[in-house]
Design an enzyme around this catalytic site. Structure first.
Site, PDB file in Angstrom:
ATOM      1  N   ARG A 161       0.820  -1.204   0.000  1.00 20.59           N
ATOM      2  CA  ARG A 161       0.000   0.000   0.000  1.00 20.59           C
ATOM      3  C   ARG A 161       0.858   1.259   0.000  1.00 20.59           C
ATOM      4  NH1 ARG A 161      -1.954   0.489   4.437  1.00 20.59           N
ATOM      5  NH2 ARG A 161      -1.359  -1.480   5.395  1.00 20.59           N
ATOM      6  N   LYS A 175      -8.316  -2.325   1.738  1.00 23.27           N
ATOM      7  CA  LYS A 175      -8.134  -1.463   2.888  1.00 23.27           C
ATOM      8  C   LYS A 175      -8.842  -0.113   2.714  1.00 23.27           C
ATOM      9  CE  LYS A 175      -6.042  -3.501   6.273  1.00 23.27           C
ATOM     10  NZ  LYS A 175      -5.661  -4.868   6.035  1.00 23.27           N
ATOM     11  N   HIS A 230      -9.333  -3.749  13.287  1.00 20.33           N
ATOM     12  CA  HIS A 230      -8.314  -4.401  12.462  1.00 20.33           C
ATOM     13  C   HIS A 230      -7.868  -5.639  13.233  1.00 20.33           C
ATOM     14  CE1 HIS A 230      -4.196  -4.279  10.240  1.00 20.33           C
ATOM     15  NE2 HIS A 230      -5.074  -4.984   9.565  1.00 20.33           N
ATOM     16  N   SER A 263       0.256  -5.142  10.496  1.00 24.14           N
ATOM     17  CA  SER A 263       0.602  -6.026   9.399  1.00 24.14           C
ATOM     18  C   SER A 263       1.785  -6.930   9.752  1.00 24.14           C
ATOM     19  CB  SER A 263       0.951  -5.170   8.181  1.00 24.14           C
ATOM     20  OG  SER A 263       1.113  -5.986   7.069  1.00 24.14           O
ATOM     21  N   LYS A 299      -2.155 -12.011  12.604  1.00 19.91           N
ATOM     22  CA  LYS A 299      -3.624 -12.098  12.634  1.00 19.91           C
ATOM     23  C   LYS A 299      -4.120 -13.263  11.774  1.00 19.91           C
ATOM     24  CE  LYS A 299      -4.331  -7.900  11.184  1.00 19.91           C
ATOM     25  NZ  LYS A 299      -2.901  -7.584  11.095  1.00 19.91           N
ATOM     26  N   THR A 300      -3.649 -13.322  10.531  1.00 16.94           N
ATOM     27  CA  THR A 300      -4.114 -14.373   9.624  1.00 16.94           C
ATOM     28  C   THR A 300      -3.590 -15.733  10.059  1.00 16.94           C
ATOM     29  OG1 THR A 300      -4.215 -12.807   7.793  1.00 16.94           O
ATOM     30  CG2 THR A 300      -4.158 -15.140   7.206  1.00 16.94           C
ATOM     31  N   ASP A 334      -8.979 -10.502   9.275  1.00 19.60           N
ATOM     32  CA  ASP A 334      -8.400  -9.150   9.220  1.00 19.60           C
ATOM     33  C   ASP A 334      -9.315  -7.988   9.608  1.00 19.60           C
ATOM     34  OD1 ASP A 334      -5.854  -7.788   8.420  1.00 19.60           O
ATOM     35  OD2 ASP A 334      -7.134  -6.800   6.961  1.00 19.60           O
ATOM     36  N   ARG A 353       1.403 -12.474  -1.443  1.00 15.43           N
ATOM     37  CA  ARG A 353       0.103 -12.665  -0.788  1.00 15.43           C
ATOM     38  C   ARG A 353      -0.794 -13.629  -1.533  1.00 15.43           C
ATOM     39  NH1 ARG A 353      -1.542  -9.642   4.057  1.00 15.43           N
ATOM     40  NH2 ARG A 353       0.084  -8.099   4.313  1.00 15.43           N
TER      41      ARG A 353
HETATM   42  N1  LIG Z   1       5.507 -16.859  16.308  1.00 15.98           N
HETATM   43  C1  LIG Z   1       4.850 -16.438  15.230  1.00 15.98           C
HETATM   44  N2  LIG Z   1       3.566 -16.059  15.344  1.00 15.98           N
HETATM   45  C2  LIG Z   1       2.892 -15.612  14.271  1.00 15.98           C
HETATM   46  N3  LIG Z   1       3.411 -15.519  13.029  1.00 15.98           N
HETATM   47  C3  LIG Z   1       4.689 -15.911  12.853  1.00 15.98           C
HETATM   48  C4  LIG Z   1       5.457 -16.388  13.940  1.00 15.98           C
HETATM   49  N4  LIG Z   1       6.668 -16.683  13.470  1.00 15.98           N
HETATM   50  C5  LIG Z   1       6.669 -16.429  12.162  1.00 15.98           C
HETATM   51  N5  LIG Z   1       5.483 -15.969  11.749  1.00 15.98           N
HETATM   52  C6  LIG Z   1       5.144 -15.542  10.367  1.00 15.98           C
HETATM   53  O1  LIG Z   1       4.755 -14.177  10.417  1.00 15.98           O
HETATM   54  C7  LIG Z   1       3.782 -13.900   9.432  1.00 15.98           C
HETATM   55  C8  LIG Z   1       2.528 -13.345  10.073  1.00 15.98           C
HETATM   56  O2  LIG Z   1       1.744 -12.798   9.019  1.00 15.98           O
HETATM   57  P1  LIG Z   1       0.175 -12.696   8.974  1.00 15.98           P
HETATM   58  O3  LIG Z   1      -0.249 -12.879   7.558  1.00 15.98           O
HETATM   59  O4  LIG Z   1      -0.469 -13.571   9.974  1.00 15.98           O
HETATM   60  O5  LIG Z   1       0.047 -11.166   9.367  1.00 15.98           O
HETATM   61  P2  LIG Z   1      -1.239 -10.292   9.596  1.00 15.98           P
HETATM   62  O6  LIG Z   1      -1.235  -9.828  11.000  1.00 15.98           O
HETATM   63  O7  LIG Z   1      -2.416 -11.050   9.135  1.00 15.98           O
HETATM   64  O8  LIG Z   1      -0.935  -9.042   8.647  1.00 15.98           O
HETATM   65  P3  LIG Z   1      -1.810  -8.241   7.554  1.00 15.98           P
HETATM   66  O9  LIG Z   1      -2.731  -7.351   8.314  1.00 15.98           O
HETATM   67  O10 LIG Z   1      -0.822  -7.511   6.767  1.00 15.98           O
HETATM   68  O11 LIG Z   1      -2.543  -9.271   6.760  1.00 15.98           O
HETATM   69  C9  LIG Z   1       3.509 -15.184   8.707  1.00 15.98           C
HETATM   70  O12 LIG Z   1       4.277 -15.191   7.543  1.00 15.98           O
HETATM   71  C10 LIG Z   1       3.957 -16.246   9.734  1.00 15.98           C
HETATM   72  O13 LIG Z   1       4.373 -17.439   9.110  1.00 15.98           O
HETATM   73  O1  LIG Z   2      -3.436  -3.960   3.396  1.00 17.71           O
HETATM   74  C1  LIG Z   2      -2.570  -4.756   3.056  1.00 17.71           C
HETATM   75  O2  LIG Z   2      -1.884  -4.646   2.044  1.00 17.71           O
HETATM   76  C2  LIG Z   2      -2.359  -5.944   3.875  1.00 17.71           C
HETATM   77  C3  LIG Z   2      -2.933  -5.848   5.197  1.00 17.71           C
HETATM   78  O3  LIG Z   2      -3.848  -6.568   5.514  1.00 17.71           O
HETATM   79  C4  LIG Z   2      -2.397  -4.842   6.101  1.00 17.71           C
HETATM   80  O4  LIG Z   2      -1.437  -4.161   5.740  1.00 17.71           O
HETATM   81  O5  LIG Z   2      -2.926  -4.713   7.206  1.00 17.71           O
HETATM   82 CA   LIG Z   3      -3.684 -10.871   7.351  1.00 17.14          CA
HETATM   83 MN   LIG Z   4      -4.512  -6.261   7.608  1.00 19.20          MN
END
Ligand SMILES: Nc1ncnc2c1ncn2[C@@H]1O[C@H](COP(=O)(O)OP(=O)(O)OP(=O)(O)O)[C@@H](O)[C@H]1O
Ligand SMILES: O=C([O-])CC(=O)C(=O)O
Ligand SMILES: [Ca+2]
Ligand SMILES: [Mn+2]
Length: 654
Positions: free
Chosen positions: A172, A317, A336, A354, A358-359, A373, A438
């Site tokens: 973004r 977003k 979020h 990010s 979360k995911t 998310d 992604r």
């Molecule tokens: N202990 C841990 N706990 C959680 N995630 C971990 C850990 N160690 C490594 N990771 C890695 O960190 C990343 C967490 O990314 P995730 O997609 O869950 O982020 P998000 O909070 O959903 O972000 P976004 O809002 O950008 O989608 C993954 O690639 C996961 O494999």
């Molecule tokens: O928006 C994006 O590109 C990915 C995301 O979920 C974040 O940054 O929270």
């Molecule tokens: Ca996510």
């Molecule tokens: Mn997000």
């Protein structure tokens, strides 16, 4: 009459008779079936595609739509799309036709605006003479074909996903986001220092809107998605996304809630429209533009314009920002956060910036996934805003994240990954295009998704931080005041380049764990969260998914299986009754033991070889927290000063 060699007689007037062998009492039964009803190869091929099932018969109880014919309904739908795409300077919408320009034209519509009734002297331009083909709510299969035929960089991977490139932007562009300031938004929204809302005036918005609309109308075809946001039926929002790429259309198909054929029939006018002209830049001579990219939000018009970035996350977003405005107006908290639910109905929210997990962590084999998310917390409980998930793919492995791995199949959009040119097997470790690779898939691709994606009031509120300093404990139990302090602080260390330009890990504070998306002052959301947590008796937790045994560079990221064990203990309720002791400086309550997690890692100090360095780093981070919180010390949170004072006291003490 002549007899041929097979002994079958023919007459010159009738076609050759079928050769019949063993007519009666034969051992083989006749499995030749009926002959195809085609006179030509083209006709034969036309049989391959069955016409879509006729839309559900209307039984007269479905309101005004029930009385109109199918032709009339289609005409109204095209007129609505033409109106969406209207040039407001020429006063007309384009001539829109349904279907692929390469195929058959189905029906036509053209909208003249009511306010433009004088003789059309300037309105006749070449662009108003041409047709714009509309590819309306295509299916994933159709979108695959469009992408592969027409969009460079589109390929099918070995597991059936659609690999695409998002172009020059792979994350973004928050600095290019603009929000229209008018008499209403001036007072309602959060502006100024720390706010994500950079102002633009209504006129400039219209300039960019016209640029986007003209660009879209200049194309042979555009994609239109009519979909929903929010699984709470009382607070569902209708969104229309107009875009130029099959990639964008498939992405939104996966990420928004997909209407049933009946719902689509009764869709009517959207509540919010996105014009995604991302391939086309904004004009840098335009006021307020500081780059060739602009993502413009106009709340009064309920429209968003995207110029100069094809990164699909802007749409996702952008709509989230809209929800952060619309929902609080209805006393609903937008979050979020990820969200899942145990077999007994215990709901957990996962906040975090990010890349904090979360995911990854809401996708849990032993729990129902409500969403990864974006959620709403209303008086009815929680609801997912979206219909899909958007998982980071870097270093993805089948062993560590089997559910996400298996979701990468036909229908899933895979952005910016690298694959073998022959086998089309994806190398998830390859960062050649970006670290922010992604996968966007419909939520039902996760086997234990909870459909509809709603649940009761949360029991646990888990704040995720990826602490690159390695000084926050893997888990701490928070008081309500501490939960609010950390929610408003929104700390993490960004690791990958989700926000364009950020490559190295750095400490970041982002209010409400999503300052980039909030529209009102953070204290408004914080007050709502405190009120809801108190009312429903939710417990707050701080979970560090980042470093242990030293800062980034010397220590290591906490192992995912340990984090999962910590979460198991939170969900089951066992951690609530553990023995705790308080840490110095941050004053966090940390448990002495958790099943499946080595006890020595529970206190970060134990994992650092250099205790002096640990203390220094701890104080450094505490100082950053304190400095960040200064902006919030003058604000009242909630109804009384008591909570405000408690929150201020809940930060680090040193
Ligand atoms: N202990 C841990 N706990 C959680 N995630 C971990 C850990 N160690 C490594 N990771 C890695 O960190 C990343 C967490 O990314 P995730 O997609 O869950 O982020 P998000 O909070 O959903 O972000 P976004 O809002 O950008 O989608 C993954 O690639 C996961 O494999
Ligand atoms: O928006 C994006 O590109 C990915 C995301 O979920 C974040 O940054 O929270
Ligand atoms: Ca996510
Ligand atoms: Mn997000």
């Amino acid at each position: 009459m002549a007899a041929n060699g097979n002994g079958v007689s023919t007459t010159p007037k009738s076609p050759l008779a079928r050769i019949q062998t063993q007519k009666n009492g034969g051992i083989c039964h006749d499995d030749s079936g009926k002959p195809v009803k085609a006179q030509t190869i083209d006709e034969l091929h036309s049989l391959q595609k069955k016409r879509s099932a006729p839309t559900t018969p209307l039984d007269g109880v479905q309101g005004t739509f029930a009385t109109i014919s199918e032709d009339e309904r289609q005409r109204q739908q095209l007129q609505s799309i033409s109106a969406s795409l209207a040039s407001l300077t020429r006063g007309t919408g384009p001539k829109v036709v349904r279907g692929d320009p390469a195929g058959k034209v189905q029906s036509v519509s053209h909208v003249a605006h009511h306010h433009h009734i004088e003789a059309p002297t300037i309105s006749v331009s070449d662009s108003s003479l041409k047709f714009t083909h509309v590819l309306y709510n295509l299916s994933p299969a159709e979108l695959y074909e469009q992408a592969i035929k027409y969009e460079k960089g589109s390929f099918i991977t070995s597991t059936g996903a659609l690999a695409t490139l998002s172009g020059a932007k792979t994350g973004r562009s928050p600095r290019d986001k603009r929000v229209v300031i008018d008499d209403t938004t001036q007072d309602e929204l959060w502006w100024g220092k720390g706010s994500p809302n950079i102002e633009m005036d209504e006129h400039t918005f219209m300039v960019n809107r016209e640029r986007a609309v003209d660009y879209l109308n200049s194309l042979d075809k555009v994609f239109v998605n009519d979909q929903f946001l929010n699984w709470d039926p009382q607070n569902r929002i209708k969104v229309r996304i107009v875009s130029a790429r099959a990639y964008h259309s498939l992405f939104m198909h996966n990420m928004c809630i997909r209407p049933t054929p009946e719902e689509l029939e009764n869709f009517g006018t959207p509540d919010f429209t996105i014009y995604n002209a991302g391939q086309f830049p904004c004009n840098r001579y335009t006021h307020y533009m500081t780059s060739s990219t602009s993502i413009d939000l106009n709340l009064a018009r309920r429209e968003m314009v995207i110029l100069g970035t094809q990164y699909a996350g802007e749409m996702k977003k952008g709509l989230f920002s809209v929800m952060h405005y619309l929902m609080p107006m209805r006393q609903i908290l937008s979050l979020h956060s990820g969200c899942n639910m145990g077999k007994d109905g215990d709901v957990a929210l996962f906040f975090g910036l990010s890349g904090t997990g979360k995911t990854t962590l809401s996708t849990d084999h032993n729990r129902y996934l409500i969403g990864d998310d974006e959620h709403c917390w209303s008086d009815n409980g929680v609801s997912n805003i979206e219909g899909g998930c958007y998982a980071k793919c870097i270093d993805l492995s089948r062993e560590k994240e089997p559910d996400i791995w298996n979701a990468i199949k036909f229908g899933t959009v895979l952005e910016n990954v690298v694959f073998d040119e022959h086998t089309r097997e994806v190398d998830y470790g390859d960062k050649s295009v970006t670290e922010n690779t992604r996968a966007a898939y419909p939520i039902e691709y996760i086997p234990n998704a909870k459909i509809p994606c709603v649940g009761p009031h949360p029991k646990n509120v888990i704040l995720l931080a990826c602490d690159a300093f390695g000084v926050l404990p893997p888990v701490s139990k928070l008081s309500l005041a501490q939960t609010m302090y950390h929610f408003i602080s929104g700390y993490t260390a960004l690791v990958a380049g989700t926000e364009d330009g950020i490559k190295e890990p750095t400490a970041t504070f982002s209010a409400c764990f999503g300052a980039a998306f909030i529209m009102l002052h953070p204290t408004k959301y914080a007050a709502m969260l405190a009120e809801k947590m108190l009312k429903h008796g939710a417990t707050g937790w701080l979970v560090n998914t980042g470093w242990s045994g030293g800062s980034y560079g010397s220590g290591n990221r906490i192992k995912l299986p340990y984090t999962r064990k910590i979460l198991d203990a939170i969900h089951s309720g066992s951690l609530l009754n553990a023995t705790y002791h308080k840490t110095e400086v941050f004053g966090l309550d940390i448990p002495t033991e958790i099943e499946g997690v080595p006890s020595e890692i529970l206190h970060p100090e134990n994992t650092w070889a250099d205790k002096k360095a640990y203390k220094e780093t701890l104080l450094k981070l505490a100082g950053l927290f304190k400095k960040n919180f200064e902006t919030f010390t003058n604000y009242k949170i909630g109804k009384d000063n008591k909570l405000t004072e408690e929150i201020l006291a809940a930060g680090p003490n040193f």
